[in-house]
Design a protein around this motif. Structure first.
Motif, PDB file in Angstrom:
ATOM      1  N   GLN A 102       0.077 -27.691  81.517  1.00 28.66           N
ATOM      2  CA  GLN A 102       1.155 -27.695  80.733  1.00 28.66           C
ATOM      3  C   GLN A 102       1.616 -26.632  80.325  1.00 28.66           C
ATOM      4  N   THR A 103       2.904 -26.330  80.577  1.00 29.45           N
ATOM      5  CA  THR A 103       3.457 -24.828  80.204  1.00 29.45           C
ATOM      6  C   THR A 103       4.401 -25.110  78.816  1.00 29.45           C
ATOM      7  N   LEU A 104       4.130 -24.172  77.993  1.00 21.12           N
ATOM      8  CA  LEU A 104       4.977 -24.256  76.712  1.00 21.12           C
ATOM      9  C   LEU A 104       5.757 -23.101  76.605  1.00 21.12           C
ATOM     10  N   ILE A 105       6.964 -23.049  75.866  1.00 19.49           N
ATOM     11  CA  ILE A 105       7.573 -21.736  75.439  1.00 19.49           C
ATOM     12  C   ILE A 105       7.453 -21.520  74.049  1.00 19.49           C
ATOM     13  N   VAL A 106       6.777 -20.504  73.695  1.00 20.84           N
ATOM     14  CA  VAL A 106       6.456 -20.294  72.349  1.00 20.84           C
ATOM     15  C   VAL A 106       7.222 -18.946  71.722  1.00 20.84           C
ATOM     16  N   ASN A 107       7.181 -18.496  70.582  1.00 19.49           N
ATOM     17  CA  ASN A 107       7.831 -17.389  70.475  1.00 19.49           C
ATOM     18  C   ASN A 107       7.517 -16.198  71.092  1.00 19.49           C
ATOM     19  N   GLN A 108       6.140 -15.980  71.605  1.00 20.53           N
ATOM     20  CA  GLN A 108       5.631 -14.944  72.074  1.00 20.53           C
ATOM     21  C   GLN A 108       6.146 -14.782  73.636  1.00 20.53           C
ATOM     22  N   GLY A 109       6.323 -16.044  74.142  1.00 19.47           N
ATOM     23  CA  GLY A 109       6.643 -16.118  75.626  1.00 19.47           C
ATOM     24  C   GLY A 109       5.986 -17.360  76.315  1.00 19.47           C
ATOM     25  N   LEU A 110       5.717 -17.533  77.509  1.00 20.67           N
ATOM     26  CA  LEU A 110       5.115 -18.724  78.114  1.00 20.67           C
ATOM     27  C   LEU A 110       3.730 -18.745  77.848  1.00 20.67           C
ATOM     28  N   LEU A 111       3.402 -20.009  77.525  1.00 22.34           N
ATOM     29  CA  LEU A 111       1.866 -20.227  77.518  1.00 22.34           C
ATOM     30  C   LEU A 111       1.352 -21.389  78.264  1.00 22.34           C
ATOM     31  N   GLN A 112       0.535 -21.459  78.847  1.00 25.58           N
ATOM     32  CA  GLN A 112       0.057 -22.520  79.852  1.00 25.58           C
ATOM     33  C   GLN A 112      -1.359 -23.017  79.235  1.00 25.58           C
ATOM     34  N   TYR A 113      -1.427 -24.350  79.177  1.00 24.20           N
ATOM     35  CA  TYR A 113      -2.879 -24.800  79.261  1.00 24.20           C
ATOM     36  C   TYR A 113      -3.136 -25.303  80.713  1.00 24.20           C
ATOM     37  N   ASN A 114      -4.217 -24.819  81.123  1.00 22.39           N
ATOM     38  CA  ASN A 114      -4.685 -25.199  82.515  1.00 22.39           C
ATOM     39  C   ASN A 114      -6.216 -25.218  82.584  1.00 22.39           C
ATOM     40  N   TYR A 115      -6.638 -25.840  83.599  1.00 25.19           N
ATOM     41  CA  TYR A 115      -8.096 -26.285  83.899  1.00 25.19           C
ATOM     42  C   TYR A 115      -8.322 -25.991  85.386  1.00 25.19           C
ATOM     43  N   ASP A 116      -9.814 -25.748  85.369  1.00 22.13           N
ATOM     44  CA  ASP A 116     -10.317 -26.088  86.850  1.00 22.13           C
ATOM     45  C   ASP A 116     -11.636 -26.803  86.465  1.00 22.13           C
ATOM     46  N   HIS A 117     -12.204 -27.462  87.775  1.00 25.00           N
ATOM     47  CA  HIS A 117     -13.373 -28.172  87.618  1.00 25.00           C
ATOM     48  C   HIS A 117     -14.331 -27.990  88.571  1.00 25.00           C
TER      49      HIS A 117
END
Length: 184
Positions: A102-117
């Motif tokens: 999931q990629t979010l646009i926050v005040n600081q820039g682009l933030l992504q929650y990601n995973y590997d397994h």
């Protein structure tokens, strides 16, 4: 005339060859064998974890599957984040789950929650185009994830993997079946 005689002779020969003779004597009944053991029913599972992203864990949550959860290399592991809560028409809370990444646009820039397994563990991590230490606690603290272990047979079907409810229904998992597992 010879062709008709030959054809008629061939048909009569085939008729006699294909006839069965008298039935043979009945065979002896064998002994009844032991019933076999029931096979293992391998179904997917859904686990819920909660954790914090911070500099000491390099903004990642590492979760090792406990021995009570069997994951095969061919299984598909899906991770969902509790993204929001809303209310239904009765005023009851309804969780909103989103499939990672999931990629979010926050005040600081682009933030992504990601995973590997792997079949042994899941690593959920943050990626950004800015310093992660500047994130607000709402983006890093007490984050809740659901990890769905889906057998390969289910994952290759027309299952809507982006919909946690559809995945749970396909796996025959209800809310009461979901185990909350502590993260070390």
């Amino acid at each position: 005339m010879k062709k008709i005689s030959f054809t008629l002779g061939t048909l009569i020969a085939l008729f006699f060859i294909s006839c069965e003779g008298p039935a043979g004597p009945p065979g002896f009944d064998g002994l009844n064998g032991l019933d076999g053991l029931d096979g293992v029913n391998i179904l997917g599972q859904v686990i819920e974890i909660e954790g914090d992203f911070n500099p000491s864990n390099d903004f990642s949550i590492f979760f090792e599957f406990p021995q009570t959860i069997e994951v095969f290399e061919s299984d598909v592991v899906l991770v969902y984040i509790l993204f929001d809560q809303t209310e239904d028409s009765n005023g009851e809370a309804v969780d909103v789950w989103r499939l990672l990444p999931q990629t979010l646009i926050v005040n600081q820039g682009l933030l992504q929650y990601n995973y590997d397994h792997t079949f042994l563990d899941v690593n959920i991590f943050l990626e950004a185009d800015f310093d992660l230490a500047t994130l607000l606690p709402g983006d890093t603290d007490n984050q809740i994830f659901r990890i769905a272990v889906v057998p390969a047979d289910f994952a290759t079907s027309k299952l809507d993997k982006s919909n946690l409810s559809a995945v749970m229904q396909s796996l025959n998992v209800s809310e009461s079946d979901i185990k909350r597992v502590p993260v070390n």
